[in-house]
Scaffold this active site. Structure first.
Site, PDB file in Angstrom:
ATOM      1  N   LYS A  52      45.148  31.607  46.271  1.00  0.00           N
ATOM      2  CA  LYS A  52      46.443  32.180  45.851  1.00  0.00           C
ATOM      3  C   LYS A  52      47.582  31.282  46.325  1.00  0.00           C
ATOM      4  CE  LYS A  52      44.763  36.888  45.740  1.00  0.00           C
ATOM      5  NZ  LYS A  52      44.405  38.067  46.518  1.00  0.00           N
ATOM      6  N   GLN A  79      46.048  41.627  51.293  1.00  0.00           N
ATOM      7  CA  GLN A  79      44.668  41.374  50.865  1.00  0.00           C
ATOM      8  C   GLN A  79      43.751  42.521  51.322  1.00  0.00           C
ATOM      9  OE1 GLN A  79      43.629  38.601  49.018  1.00  0.00           O
ATOM     10  NE2 GLN A  79      41.691  39.689  48.902  1.00  0.00           N
ATOM     11  N   ASP A 112      50.443  43.658  43.210  1.00  0.00           N
ATOM     12  CA  ASP A 112      49.049  44.072  43.027  1.00  0.00           C
ATOM     13  C   ASP A 112      48.969  45.360  42.198  1.00  0.00           C
ATOM     14  OD1 ASP A 112      46.732  42.828  43.642  1.00  0.00           O
ATOM     15  OD2 ASP A 112      46.530  43.627  45.674  1.00  0.00           O
TER      16      ASP A 112
END
Ligand code: NDP
Length: 294
Positions: free
Chosen positions: A54, A98, A121
């Site tokens: 990422k 994460q 997200d």
């Protein structure tokens, strides 16, 4: 019949290039540099790999990338304080924590602390609710990638019968909503569904997001259907190492399907590319500049 292999790697590269072009344009025209903050708690090796990728792809797209690594035993209050700082940081337009988090942390509380405008997200209830209501929302990246891959095969998904196998908040549920937005007719299946092979056999579009290696067999697939395999499973290989397989028995299904994604090289490639797009969109929305053309 042998299926067309949907090249997630090439489609993701093209999407990243389009995102990078739009990042350059918003910087030139509006002085805006989209910024993504990724928070990694602990040292799960798979998560570390994702976070590195990422970071690199964010920078390659011309965006700012901020990495925050915290020890596995970080107190929840400390993580919440970091999220609060990121929420208020004007250089940060996307915040990604994460997952999975260590068990000592309450995932829902952490996700709910993220400013919904920066929730790239798409997991905050504000965005999940807006998506479910059919309103504009930041949607989770993996389902967004699934839709783009499907539309690389079918210009329109309208009226198609789709089955989504799996109902997680990360993949199955948002994918259901995105497919509805595309006017597909959607069945969502899960571990309590009856006769999954028969349900799958009706579908023009099959999305497998289960986490069970090669569970979806070739003879479940309607001839000519498009199969999008979200699964990423590591299984023992003949040479004593491990290999990655999806939730679909690829060798069988590719003989029956019209088009199919490989694992690796399919959906996985799209997830980070869509994260870049979400960050760019979030930055434009926060800064009040017109929506990017991607
Ligand atoms: P979850 O474990 O959160 O959800 C799995 C879903 O599959 C659940 O809804 C579960 O049903 C359902 N399920 C389990 N067993 C069966 C069964 N035998 N028959 C039918 N349904 C079943 O997984 P995720 O959604 O997070 O991930 C799914 C897969 O996708 C994993 O392999 C994961 O690694 C991969 N993944 C890949 C990404 C990518 O970038 N390519 C990103 C995210 C995930 P129930 O709700 O009833 O328990």
């Amino acid at each position: 019949m042998t299926a067309k292999i949907i090249d997630g790697k090439a489609i993701a590269a093209e999407l990243r290039a389009r995102a990078a072009g739009e990042v350059a344009r918003v910087r030139r025209e509006h002085g805006l540099t989209p910024g993504l903050a990724v928070v990694l708690v602990g040292n799960d090796p798979a998560s570390e790999v994702y976070v590195r990728s990422k970071h690199k792809q964010t920078q390659d797209a011309g965006m700012a990338s901020f990495e925050h690594k915290l020890p596995a035993d970080v107190p929840q209050a400390e993580l919440l304080a970091l999220i609060d700082r990121l929420n208020r940081d004007r250089n940060v337009h996307g915040i990604l924590v994460q997952l999975p988090l260590p068990k000592s942390l309450h995932t829902e509380t952490i996700i709910n602390a993220i400013d919904p405008a920066k929730d790239v997200d798409g997991l905050h209830p504000h965005n999940a609710g807006r998506l479910a209501g059919g309103f504009a929302a930041l949607a989770p990246c993996t389902p967004l990638g699934c839709i783009i891959l499907s539309k690389s095969v079918h210009a329109s998904l309208e009226g198609m019968n789709a089955i989504v196998i799996g109902r997680s908040n990360l993949v199955g549920r948002p994918l259901l909503q995105l497919l509805l937005n595309e006017n597909a007719t959607v069945t969502i299946a899960h571990s309590r569904s009856r006769d999954l092979p028969a349900l799958t056999a009706r579908a023009d579009l099959v999305y497998a997001a289960v986490g069970k290696p090669e569970m979806v067999r070739g003879d479940w697939i309607k001839p000519g259907a498009t199969v999008i395999d979200v699964g990423i499973n590591r299984i023992p290989a003949a040479d004593g190492k491990t290999r990655l397989v999806g939730d679909v028995a690829f060798a069988e299904a590719s003989q029956i399907a019209g088009a199919i994604t490989p694992v690796p090289g399919g959906v996985g490639q799209m997830t980070v590319a869509c994260l870049l797009v979400n960050t760019l969109r979030a930055a434009c929305a926060i800064a009040g500049v017109p929506k990017p053309a991607v």
